[in-house]
Design a protein around this motif. Structure first.
Motif: not given
Length: 314
Positions: A7, A48-52, A67-69, A293
């Motif tokens: 990434r 990380d790939d999931d934007e963590t 976490k992005s969430s 990212d």
């Protein structure tokens, strides 16, 4: 096989890209502390790939992930048992990366002079020592899963196969100095797909590139003494390089992130920050770690504001 770090290695940022000048706090920002919504002197970070975002917290002796969430609270994923040298503890960690192949964190445990690995599986309560007796500061991993570690005591960078204890010197190692074959307090690293190593040569106020197998490095940013001119850097730290060979570097002393395009070694351009030391959305209070990212958004560890800022690519 997944390509670790692919990434980052494959990030393609347009040469004329710009970023929002106001950052959004995606971790911390509630003062110094160890509550789940706080950070305490964040240093290195990895997206990380999931934007963590995984963050090495220097003064809380732990690694946290946000976490992005949920940008309100983070979760401790290594350490948090107080400062110490037990396998369940960390001491002033400076950098962290995710090794996807083993689903683990690799951590520069600076105060314990070691590199450790912690599984990301839930229930993990301690790590294992990968490399001992090294004053490690920064980490990088290439697509072949070689691990690169900077040593700010021996002023060198070494490359290791995972499991190997001694490694091979790939930059510096000729004593502390400002020669092209020397480093002076190397901190953060980036390794490109050709295994060329970029080093923040912190106390020489420059970024060096060591082509694979080279005896000498090349100055690719700064090297004109400490200062805040566009030709200068002031204690460079976090860095990354895109597929065009454009270098992005976070400057501790100038509270800014700069971009240096390949072939223009004379001067860089400020991309975010550079508005004095402060706590505004467009300011830093000592900018440290830097990550990106897959969309090209910038993440900066803002040490003395105890937060991580995300700057969106426009």
């Amino acid at each position: 096989m997944t390509l670790t770090h692919s990434r980052v290695l494959n990030i393609n940022i347009p040469a004329n890209a710009t970023w929002a000048q106001n950052g959004v706090t995606i971790a911390g920002g509630h003062g110094r502390g160890d509550a789940t919504n706080q950070l305490n002197e964040p240093h290195g970070l990895f997206v990380d790939d999931d934007e963590t975002v995984v963050i090495a917290e220097w003064a809380n002796h732990r690694i946290v992930q946000w976490k992005s969430s949920d940008t309100t609270n983070g979760q401790v994923v290594a350490g948090d048992e107080g400062k110490g040298n037990g396998l369940h503890q960390l001491n002033r960690p400076t950098d962290v990366l995710i090794d996807k192949e083993t689903n683990s964190l690799i951590i520069c445990d600076y105060g314990n002079r070691r590199v450790v690995r912690w599984s990301r599986r839930s229930g993990t309560t301690q790590g294992e020592i990968l490399i001992d007796n090294i004053q490690c500061y920064g980490l990088a991993m290439d697509e072949q899963r070689y691990l690169y570690v900077s040593d700010d005591e021996l002023h060198e960078v070494r490359r290791y196969q995972l499991g190997e204890k001694n490694g091979t010197r790939v930059a510096g190692g000729n004593g502390k100095g400002n020669g092209l074959n020397q480093l002076n307090v190397p901190t953060y690293l980036f390794v490109d797909r050709q295994q060329n190593v970029y080093v923040s040569d912190n106390s020489n106020h420059r970024v060096m590139k060591w082509n694979k197998g080279a005896k000498d490095g090349i100055v690719v940013a700064g090297g004109q003494g400490e200062g805040n001119a566009l030709t200068q850097l002031y204690h460079p730290n976090g860095l990354f390089v895109d597929t065009l060979g454009t270098l992005y570097v976070s400057e501790f002393g100038n509270h800014r992130v700069m971009r240096w395009t390949q072939g223009d070694k004379k001067q860089g351009a400020v991309v975010v920050g550079g508005n004095g030391q402060g706590a505004g959305a467009n300011q830093f209070n000592y900018s440290y770690g830097l990550s990106v990212d897959r969309h090209g958004n910038l993440y900066v560890a803002d040490v003395n504001n105890h937060r991580v800022q995300r700057f969106s690519i426009e």
